[in-house]
Design a protein around this motif. Structure first.
Motif, mmCIF file in Angstrom:
data_model
loop_
_atom_site.group_PDB
_atom_site.id
_atom_site.type_symbol
_atom_site.label_atom_id
_atom_site.label_comp_id
_atom_site.label_asym_id
_atom_site.label_seq_id
_atom_site.Cartn_x
_atom_site.Cartn_y
_atom_site.Cartn_z
ATOM 1 N N ALA A 2 0.826 -1.195 0.000
ATOM 2 C CA ALA A 2 0.000 0.000 0.000
ATOM 3 C C ALA A 2 0.866 1.252 0.000
ATOM 4 C CB ALA A 2 -0.938 0.003 1.202
ATOM 5 N N ASP A 3 1.963 1.220 0.782
ATOM 6 C CA ASP A 3 2.872 2.372 0.823
ATOM 7 C C ASP A 3 3.508 2.615 -0.546
ATOM 8 O OD1 ASP A 3 2.282 2.697 3.456
ATOM 9 O OD2 ASP A 3 4.049 1.620 4.207
ATOM 10 N N PHE A 4 3.890 1.528 -1.225
ATOM 11 C CA PHE A 4 4.506 1.658 -2.550
ATOM 12 C C PHE A 4 3.516 2.264 -3.547
ATOM 13 C CE2 PHE A 4 5.157 -0.085 -6.804
ATOM 14 C CZ PHE A 4 6.449 0.369 -7.059
ATOM 15 N N THR A 5 2.256 1.793 -3.491
ATOM 16 C CA THR A 5 1.236 2.318 -4.399
ATOM 17 C C THR A 5 0.995 3.803 -4.150
ATOM 18 O OG1 THR A 5 0.160 0.146 -4.453
ATOM 19 C CG2 THR A 5 -1.137 2.048 -5.198
ATOM 20 N N GLN A 6 0.918 4.179 -2.848
ATOM 21 C CA GLN A 6 0.701 5.589 -2.513
ATOM 22 C C GLN A 6 1.868 6.452 -2.984
ATOM 23 O OE1 GLN A 6 -1.971 6.936 -1.258
ATOM 24 N NE2 GLN A 6 -1.116 9.020 -1.156
ATOM 25 N N THR A 7 3.084 5.947 -2.823
ATOM 26 C CA THR A 7 4.263 6.689 -3.272
ATOM 27 C C THR A 7 4.276 6.856 -4.786
ATOM 28 O OG1 THR A 7 5.545 5.820 -1.405
ATOM 29 C CG2 THR A 7 6.788 6.740 -3.252
ATOM 30 N N GLU A 8 3.901 5.796 -5.508
ATOM 31 C CA GLU A 8 3.877 5.858 -6.971
ATOM 32 C C GLU A 8 2.830 6.852 -7.455
ATOM 33 O OE1 GLU A 8 4.945 4.937 -10.905
ATOM 34 O OE2 GLU A 8 5.938 4.662 -8.957
ATOM 35 N N ILE A 9 1.674 6.882 -6.801
ATOM 36 C CA ILE A 9 0.625 7.831 -7.172
ATOM 37 C C ILE A 9 1.098 9.261 -6.951
ATOM 38 C CG2 ILE A 9 -1.673 8.691 -6.569
ATOM 39 C CD1 ILE A 9 -2.475 5.801 -5.975
ATOM 40 N N GLU A 10 1.749 9.500 -5.804
ATOM 41 C CA GLU A 10 2.251 10.838 -5.509
ATOM 42 C C GLU A 10 3.327 11.251 -6.514
ATOM 43 O OE1 GLU A 10 3.577 10.696 -1.510
ATOM 44 O OE2 GLU A 10 1.548 10.710 -0.642
ATOM 45 N N ARG A 11 4.175 10.307 -6.924
ATOM 46 C CA ARG A 11 5.225 10.611 -7.892
ATOM 47 C C ARG A 11 4.625 10.995 -9.231
ATOM 48 N NH1 ARG A 11 8.170 8.374 -11.949
ATOM 49 N NH2 ARG A 11 6.799 6.559 -11.992
ATOM 50 N N ARG A 12 3.637 10.227 -9.670
ATOM 51 C CA ARG A 12 3.000 10.528 -10.948
ATOM 52 C C ARG A 12 2.243 11.858 -10.907
ATOM 53 N NH1 ARG A 12 0.711 4.825 -13.473
ATOM 54 N NH2 ARG A 12 2.673 3.673 -13.315
ATOM 55 N N LEU A 13 1.614 12.150 -9.764
ATOM 56 C CA LEU A 13 0.902 13.411 -9.619
ATOM 57 C C LEU A 13 1.874 14.584 -9.677
ATOM 58 C CD1 LEU A 13 -1.725 14.928 -9.103
ATOM 59 C CD2 LEU A 13 -1.358 14.621 -6.645
ATOM 60 N N THR A 14 3.031 14.419 -9.061
ATOM 61 C CA THR A 14 4.045 15.477 -9.095
ATOM 62 C C THR A 14 4.535 15.707 -10.524
ATOM 63 O OG1 THR A 14 4.765 14.943 -6.845
ATOM 64 C CG2 THR A 14 6.294 16.213 -8.213
ATOM 65 N N LEU A 15 4.805 14.612 -11.250
ATOM 66 C CA LEU A 15 5.239 14.729 -12.639
ATOM 67 C C LEU A 15 4.169 15.405 -13.491
ATOM 68 C CD1 LEU A 15 6.956 11.265 -13.235
ATOM 69 C CD2 LEU A 15 8.063 13.495 -13.071
ATOM 70 N N TYR A 16 2.902 15.083 -13.214
ATOM 71 C CA TYR A 16 1.812 15.681 -13.967
ATOM 72 C C TYR A 16 1.744 17.184 -13.711
ATOM 73 C CZ TYR A 16 -2.965 16.764 -15.404
ATOM 74 O OH TYR A 16 -4.065 17.323 -15.978
ATOM 75 N N GLN A 17 1.922 17.593 -12.455
ATOM 76 C CA GLN A 17 1.900 19.019 -12.125
ATOM 77 C C GLN A 17 3.072 19.752 -12.764
ATOM 78 O OE1 GLN A 17 1.832 18.710 -7.846
ATOM 79 N NE2 GLN A 17 -0.410 18.756 -7.750
ATOM 80 N N VAL A 18 4.232 19.098 -12.801
ATOM 81 C CA VAL A 18 5.391 19.705 -13.451
ATOM 82 C C VAL A 18 5.127 19.889 -14.942
ATOM 83 C CG1 VAL A 18 7.805 19.324 -14.114
ATOM 84 C CG2 VAL A 18 7.070 18.882 -11.763
#
Length: 244
Positions: A2-18
């Motif tokens: 679950a932690d890995f999935t949450q981290t991956e979602i946050e990473r993708r969201l950050t890339l999307y915002q960039v």
């Protein structure tokens, strides 16, 4: 897990915002990426490329563009100021919701060139990614973005006169009508026509075409050396010893 999935979602969201920030300030970046992809995706090659071409010649100064009515047009303006915007009264009207009604203009100034001027538009005007806070002089090949519309700007100040086409090539371009079709005066390499037939055909085509008047005008302007060379080539081709 679950932690890995949450981290991956946050990473993708950050890339999307960039990416959104990059596109907001450098939308031409997406166009450049698509152009690179065009090499590998033939279906994207059909995407229309928009442009404005500034032309300066001895007779007039005008723009050529395909931004109007989805077709290429020449636009002359007595003040040499071409307004661009969503308003129908604009010289170049573009139906883009991200473009202001009176968005910008391209102006030509004698002995200086073409300039892009922004009319304090909501979304701004950009040249090669730089915002037009003040008039920007345009160069050949500049990339312009107004609203969500991106196009290239080209400028032409010179005209080059090409040399005249050789007479032997002009003779091959003489049209001949046969059964409502236009044919070029060339014959298959495996077909050799009799000399008399060649002469009759050439004389008939020459009389019926518009080349007679043109040839007389050109021939009068030839030097004596050029006239001699033309006659030498003509007679050398018509002798039985040299049928080619």
């Amino acid at each position: 897990m679950a932690d890995f999935t949450q981290t991956e979602i946050e990473r993708r969201l950050t890339l999307y915002q960039v990416f959104l920030k990059l596109y907001e300030h450098h939308s031409s970046l997406l166009d450049e990426i698509l152009q690179i992809e065009n090499v590998y995706q033939p279906s994207l090659m059909r995407m229309k490329v928009y442009y404005i071409h500034g032309v300066v010649d001895t007779a007039a100064v005008y723009l050529m563009t395909n931004l109007c009515d989805n077709q290429t047009q020449s636009l002359q303006q007595p003040q040499r100021i071409w307004t661009i915007g969503r308003n129908r009264s604009s010289g170049i009207c573009i139906a883009d919701s991200y473009m202001s009604r009176r968005h910008a203009a391209i102006q030509h100034i004698d002995e200086q060139g073409f300039y892009l001027i922004d009319f304090n538009s909501s979304n701004g005007s950009f040249v090669n990614g730089d915002r037009a806070e003040e008039p920007i002089k345009l160069k050949d090949g500049d990339r312009i973005r107004l609203g969500s519309m991106t196009f290239n700007f080209f400028v032409n100040y010179t005209c080059r006169v090409l040399p005249t086409v050789a007479m032997e090539l002009l003779m091959q371009l003489a049209p001949r009508k046969s059964e409502n079709k236009v044919q070029i005066l060339t014959y298959p390499s495996d077909r050799e026509k009799p000399l008399s037939e060649k002469l009759d055909d050439n004389l008939e085509v020459f009389r019926n075409s518009e080349l007679v008047g043109k040839f007389e005008h050109w021939y009068d302007n030839f030097s004596s050396e050029q006239k001699s060379e033309i006659l030498d080539r003509f007679f050398s081709r018509q002798t039985p010893d040299n049928p080619s």
